[in-house]
Motif scaffolding. Structure first.
Motif, PDB file in Angstrom:
ATOM      1  N   VAL A  65       0.832  -1.195   0.000  1.00  0.00           N
ATOM      2  CA  VAL A  65       0.000   0.000   0.000  1.00  0.00           C
ATOM      3  C   VAL A  65       0.873   1.253   0.000  1.00  0.00           C
ATOM      4  CG1 VAL A  65      -1.523   1.332   1.513  1.00  0.00           C
ATOM      5  CG2 VAL A  65      -2.024  -1.065   1.052  1.00  0.00           C
ATOM      6  N   ARG A  66       1.941   1.196   0.774  1.00  0.00           N
ATOM      7  CA  ARG A  66       2.834   2.354   0.864  1.00  0.00           C
ATOM      8  C   ARG A  66       3.524   2.629  -0.477  1.00  0.00           C
ATOM      9  NH1 ARG A  66       7.921   3.237   1.404  1.00  0.00           N
ATOM     10  NH2 ARG A  66       8.441   1.025   1.599  1.00  0.00           N
ATOM     11  N   ILE A  67       4.009   1.540  -1.100  1.00  0.00           N
ATOM     12  CA  ILE A  67       4.708   1.691  -2.370  1.00  0.00           C
ATOM     13  C   ILE A  67       3.777   2.267  -3.432  1.00  0.00           C
ATOM     14  CG2 ILE A  67       5.733   0.358  -4.275  1.00  0.00           C
ATOM     15  CD1 ILE A  67       6.797  -1.535  -1.982  1.00  0.00           C
ATOM     16  N   LEU A  68       2.509   1.914  -3.341  1.00  0.00           N
ATOM     17  CA  LEU A  68       1.553   2.413  -4.327  1.00  0.00           C
ATOM     18  C   LEU A  68       1.098   3.835  -4.022  1.00  0.00           C
ATOM     19  CD1 LEU A  68      -0.469  -0.844  -4.940  1.00  0.00           C
ATOM     20  CD2 LEU A  68       1.336   0.173  -6.320  1.00  0.00           C
ATOM     21  N   GLY A  69       1.723   4.446  -3.027  1.00  0.00           N
ATOM     22  CA  GLY A  69       1.489   5.867  -2.823  1.00  0.00           C
ATOM     23  C   GLY A  69       0.423   6.219  -1.801  1.00  0.00           C
ATOM     24  N   PHE A  70       0.013   5.239  -0.993  1.00  0.00           N
ATOM     25  CA  PHE A  70      -0.967   5.547   0.043  1.00  0.00           C
ATOM     26  C   PHE A  70      -0.293   5.553   1.407  1.00  0.00           C
ATOM     27  CE2 PHE A  70      -3.399   3.849  -3.442  1.00  0.00           C
ATOM     28  CZ  PHE A  70      -4.493   4.704  -3.495  1.00  0.00           C
ATOM     29  N   ASP A  71      -0.904   6.275   2.328  1.00  0.00           N
ATOM     30  CA  ASP A  71      -0.363   6.376   3.671  1.00  0.00           C
ATOM     31  C   ASP A  71      -0.770   5.142   4.467  1.00  0.00           C
ATOM     32  OD1 ASP A  71       0.330   6.943   6.229  1.00  0.00           O
ATOM     33  OD2 ASP A  71      -0.925   8.734   6.433  1.00  0.00           O
ATOM     34  N   PRO A  72       0.206   4.272   4.795  1.00  0.00           N
ATOM     35  CA  PRO A  72      -0.162   3.025   5.485  1.00  0.00           C
ATOM     36  C   PRO A  72      -0.708   3.253   6.891  1.00  0.00           C
ATOM     37  CG  PRO A  72       2.224   3.213   5.284  1.00  0.00           C
ATOM     38  CD  PRO A  72       1.638   4.365   4.527  1.00  0.00           C
ATOM     39  N   SER A  73      -0.503   4.437   7.444  1.00  0.00           N
ATOM     40  CA  SER A  73      -1.036   4.666   8.793  1.00  0.00           C
ATOM     41  C   SER A  73      -2.561   4.777   8.760  1.00  0.00           C
ATOM     42  CB  SER A  73      -0.434   5.922   9.410  1.00  0.00           C
ATOM     43  OG  SER A  73      -0.943   7.064   8.776  1.00  0.00           O
ATOM     44  N   ARG A  74      -3.106   4.837   7.555  1.00  0.00           N
ATOM     45  CA  ARG A  74      -4.569   4.852   7.463  1.00  0.00           C
ATOM     46  C   ARG A  74      -5.140   3.442   7.602  1.00  0.00           C
ATOM     47  NH1 ARG A  74      -5.565   7.834   1.982  1.00  0.00           N
ATOM     48  NH2 ARG A  74      -7.733   7.233   2.355  1.00  0.00           N
ATOM     49  N   ILE A  75      -4.244   2.453   7.640  1.00  0.00           N
ATOM     50  CA  ILE A  75      -4.689   1.078   7.861  1.00  0.00           C
ATOM     51  C   ILE A  75      -4.216   0.635   9.233  1.00  0.00           C
ATOM     52  CG2 ILE A  75      -4.445  -1.315   7.098  1.00  0.00           C
ATOM     53  CD1 ILE A  75      -4.114  -0.214   4.264  1.00  0.00           C
ATOM     54  N   ASP A  76      -5.124   0.111   9.999  1.00  0.00           N
ATOM     55  CA  ASP A  76      -4.766  -0.303  11.343  1.00  0.00           C
ATOM     56  C   ASP A  76      -5.253  -1.731  11.552  1.00  0.00           C
ATOM     57  OD1 ASP A  76      -3.715   0.104  13.885  1.00  0.00           O
ATOM     58  OD2 ASP A  76      -5.698   0.505  14.690  1.00  0.00           O
ATOM     59  N   VAL A  77      -4.404  -2.537  12.139  1.00  0.00           N
ATOM     60  CA  VAL A  77      -4.745  -3.947  12.304  1.00  0.00           C
ATOM     61  C   VAL A  77      -4.884  -4.283  13.779  1.00  0.00           C
ATOM     62  CG1 VAL A  77      -3.985  -6.294  11.871  1.00  0.00           C
ATOM     63  CG2 VAL A  77      -3.565  -4.528  10.174  1.00  0.00           C
ATOM     64  N   VAL A  78      -6.000  -4.871  14.125  1.00  0.00           N
ATOM     65  CA  VAL A  78      -6.216  -5.347  15.487  1.00  0.00           C
ATOM     66  C   VAL A  78      -6.017  -6.857  15.472  1.00  0.00           C
ATOM     67  CG1 VAL A  78      -7.893  -5.631  17.346  1.00  0.00           C
ATOM     68  CG2 VAL A  78      -7.862  -3.517  15.997  1.00  0.00           C
ATOM     69  N   ILE A  79      -5.044  -7.313  16.243  1.00  0.00           N
ATOM     70  CA  ILE A  79      -4.759  -8.742  16.303  1.00  0.00           C
ATOM     71  C   ILE A  79      -5.331  -9.298  17.610  1.00  0.00           C
ATOM     72  CG2 ILE A  79      -2.917 -10.450  16.530  1.00  0.00           C
ATOM     73  CD1 ILE A  79      -2.827  -9.305  13.797  1.00  0.00           C
ATOM     74  N   TYR A  80      -6.006 -10.417  17.513  1.00  0.00           N
ATOM     75  CA  TYR A  80      -6.478 -11.031  18.748  1.00  0.00           C
ATOM     76  C   TYR A  80      -5.894 -12.434  18.857  1.00  0.00           C
ATOM     77  CZ  TYR A  80      -9.697 -13.461  15.670  1.00  0.00           C
ATOM     78  OH  TYR A  80     -10.216 -14.235  14.665  1.00  0.00           O
ATOM     79  N   GLN A  81      -5.644 -12.830  20.092  1.00  0.00           N
ATOM     80  CA  GLN A  81      -5.086 -14.156  20.345  1.00  0.00           C
ATOM     81  C   GLN A  81      -6.211 -15.190  20.451  1.00  0.00           C
ATOM     82  OE1 GLN A  81      -1.670 -14.599  20.471  1.00  0.00           O
ATOM     83  NE2 GLN A  81      -1.482 -12.408  20.028  1.00  0.00           N
ATOM     84  N   PHE A  82      -5.833 -16.421  20.471  1.00  0.00           N
ATOM     85  CA  PHE A  82      -6.811 -17.500  20.385  1.00  0.00           C
ATOM     86  C   PHE A  82      -7.667 -17.658  21.638  1.00  0.00           C
ATOM     87  CE2 PHE A  82      -4.247 -19.818  16.960  1.00  0.00           C
ATOM     88  CZ  PHE A  82      -4.740 -18.920  16.043  1.00  0.00           C
ATOM     89  N   VAL A  83      -8.758 -18.361  21.439  1.00  0.00           N
ATOM     90  CA  VAL A  83      -9.718 -18.608  22.507  1.00  0.00           C
ATOM     91  C   VAL A  83      -9.614 -20.071  22.936  1.00  0.00           C
ATOM     92  CG1 VAL A  83     -12.159 -18.624  23.125  1.00  0.00           C
ATOM     93  CG2 VAL A  83     -11.303 -16.938  21.488  1.00  0.00           C
TER      94      VAL A  83
END
Length: 567
Positions: free
Chosen positions: A366-384
């Motif tokens: 996404v960054r290489i294609l000219g977009f600001d990657p900080s506009r993408i945010d990832v929430v990771i959750y651990q297993f249940v």
RNA sequence: GCCCUCGUAGCUCAGGGGAUAGAGCACCGGUUUCCUAAACCGGGUGCCGCAGGUUCGAAUCCUGCCGAGGGCACCA
């Protein structure tokens, strides 16, 4: 309140600078709620931070600041006292008038209390669930769904324009195998005496028709879908080799089931985004071309490679296999570009810990294609892990021991399911204690919150029964019991808690906070009667109870949990 | 081997630079002529995994180590 204090404080602090000891430009004025109530309602550590710059003792600086604040002066209707304490803390204590004003504010705002406009004008896309329609949702999907949905709720409460999106792929190998599995089962109905074989599934073996794919789906729902097709079409579908009608039927049936499961949790998606559309629109190949133009793509061994080794990874990554088929990374990059191209200011993804390695590549793309990657945010959750009787419950996807989200809800209920998924930080492994979850008693944290709400409703019903008159001239200054002001202070934090939870994408903060609200209310309830007190005090306490109900209801609503009027 | 997350009371977990480290569960005891006792009150000797470092100040930030889980495919 903190904004007001920050303004005053900044004026005073800037006066402390001298030509030899200028203040740092980026000096941040921080306020925090002291853990110990004896230290006041708000506290700041500026004096300690400035000690080094000003080369003076922290307490002396603090005293100068306090003197400066009192000379301004600080609004006595908001701040009752300002003290220097400890190593150089400056502690503020709220005036009771401020609390009363806040309390009327809660009642005036009603269902909107706790909400804000901080995200006004911003569009956010929250992508969650995103399970391919190959089977019923599992407990793991449940954590994803509830987490994503609540994060979306939090954004909505902060005034964002929120879109809830479900991403899926019905064109891949998984879905082909699904179709083949259904077809094999269908042929089993067409020719019940046909050849069969055994496939081992955990400790047991399952008998399947001979044409059943080696890694096919063994779940009972596949048999149901096949049976339905057989009842509708007889053997008419057997003539054709195509798996297409089987795959279609399976997809439709499974999506219907997924939607029904999500609906039980109160979840409704706004959009379903099909990965296939990225191929049909040419976006996937366009993405390769654009990455190639930027010099990050090359061909080798018949495959197309992404130069991730130049981006801090050990190895390069395949984008298109030598078969001509893309790996999932490529459409993922195209998909995230599409999110930003669709005009979303922020795109939040909810991923299980097993996807943790994939998103750095996507962000780089996404960054290489000219977009600001900080506009993408990832929430990771651990297993249940489900725990019953102190033992982990085996959750095999092949053996039907205990795997579906519906089973879980059948056992513990929808509200409990949502709450248990939300009450822990998403990046810790979640232990879901089924015994505790099922217990409809004081041990169960969900019921504790709901009970407090129901209790307030009971008081209000009772008040109506005895003909209690709510007059307009409520004198809130009568609320001066220790537990009353403590409760008001807690209630007033809802906006900050929701705002903070949205910003950090941490719904568990709301769950933790609501418990504090319920505790503070129960303590108040224990010490202060409402009905039966003289009219003025009773009215004021009734107002406090109603405000508490508002906070509990609004908080539970953000979590997607019901606030019952009776229990 | 490399990357990510986690390690806090007997158990499950909050706290994620600040004052004496908190809550629930479990365990022991107490509270109800009164609005829902699904409540409230009292009872804690915790090397905050270990060792260094940064800081006026570290459970919190940095480095290393140990332990748990997850990830490191021309699978998704």
């Amino acid at each position: 309140m903190t904004e007001y204090l920050e303004q005053s404080l900044r004026r005073v602090v800037s006066g402390l600078a001298t030509s030899e000891t200028p203040l740092p430009d980026d000096l941040e004025l921080e306020f925090e709620q002291p853990k110990n109530p004896e230290h006041g309602d708000l506290s700041t550590n500026v004096a300690m931070k400035l000690a080094r710059v000003l080369r003076r003792a922290p307490r002396a600086i603090a005293q100068d600041i306090v003197d400066g604040l009192q000379a301004l002066p600080v609004d006595p209707l908001r701040i009752d006292s300002i003290d220097v304490a400890g190593a150089g803390f400056i502690n503020f204590r709220f005036a009771t008038g401020f609390l009363q004003k806040g309390l009327s504010g809660i009642l005036a705002a009603g269902p909107a209390f706790g909400h804000s406009e901080s995200g006004k004008g911003k569009r956010v896309l929250v992508e969650y669930v995103s399970a391919n329609p190959t089977g019923p949702l599992t407990v793991g999907h449940g954590r994803n769904a509830v987490l994503g949905d609540t994060i979306a709720n939090l954004f909505a409460a902060c005034g964002y324009d929120v879109t809830r999106e479900y991403y899926f792929n019905d064109a891949g190998r998984q879905m082909r195998v699904l179709g083949e599995s259904v077809r094999a089962r269908y042929l089993g109905f067409v020719d019940p005496d046909g050849e069969t074989r055994l496939i081992s599934s955990g400790e047991t073996e399952i008998e399947v028709p001979a044409s059943f794919p080696e890694d096919g789906y063994l779940g009972g729902y596949i048999v149901d879908i096949a049976q339905q097709l057989f009842e509708q079409h007889g053997d008419a579908l057997a003539a054709d080799d195509s798996v297409e009608p089987f795959q279609q039927a399976a997809q439709t049936a499974i999506f219907a089931e997924i939607d029904a499961t999500l609906a039980r949790l109160g979840i409704r998606m706004d959009e379903h985004f099909n990965e296939r559309s990225l191929y049909e629109s040419g976006k996937v190949w366009e993405t390769v071309d654009r990455l190639r133009e930027k010099g990050y793509v090359y061909d080798a061994d018949g495959a197309v490679w992404f130069k991730t080794s130049e981006l801090g990874k050990e190895k390069d990554t395949v984008l298109v296999k030598s078969t001509g088929e893309p790996t999932y990374r490529l459409p993922d990059i195209a998909y995230h570009v599409s999110k930003l191209e669709r005009g979303f200011d922020l795109a939040v993804d909810v991923f299980g810990a097993d996807h943790i390695a994939t998103y750095p590549d996507v962000l780089e793309g996404v960054r290489i294609l000219g977009f600001d990657p900080s506009r993408i945010d990832v929430v990771i959750y651990q297993f249940v892990t489900l725990v019953r009787g102190g033992q982990p419950v085996k959750m095999s996807t092949r053996k039907a021991t205990y795997e579906t989200l519906d089973d879980l809800m059948d056992e513990v209920g929808e509200d409990v399911t949502r709450f248990f998924f939300l009450m822990r930080s998403s990046n810790t492994h979640l232990e879901f204690d089924l015994d505790l979850a099922k217990e409809a008693s004081e041990k169960n944290p969900v019921f504790y919150l709901q009970y407090a709400h129901a209790r307030i409703c009971a008081i209000l019903r009772k008040a109506e029964e005895v003909g209690f008159v709510f007059d307009d001239t409520t004198d809130l200054s009568l609320l001066n019991h220790e537990t009353e002001s403590a409760l008001i202070k807690v209630l007033l934090q809802l906006s900050d808690v929701i705002g903070g939870a949205a910003e950090t994408r941490e719904p568990h903060r709301v769950a933790t906070y609501l418990r504090e609200v319920a505790v503070a209310f129960n303590q108040f309830y224990q010490h202060c009667r409402i009905i039966g007190e003289e009219q003025g005090l009773a009215t004021a306490r009734m107002a406090l109870a109603r405000a508490t109900r508002t906070v509990l209801a609004n908080g539970l609503s953000v979590l997607g949990i019901s606030a019952p009027e009776r229990m």
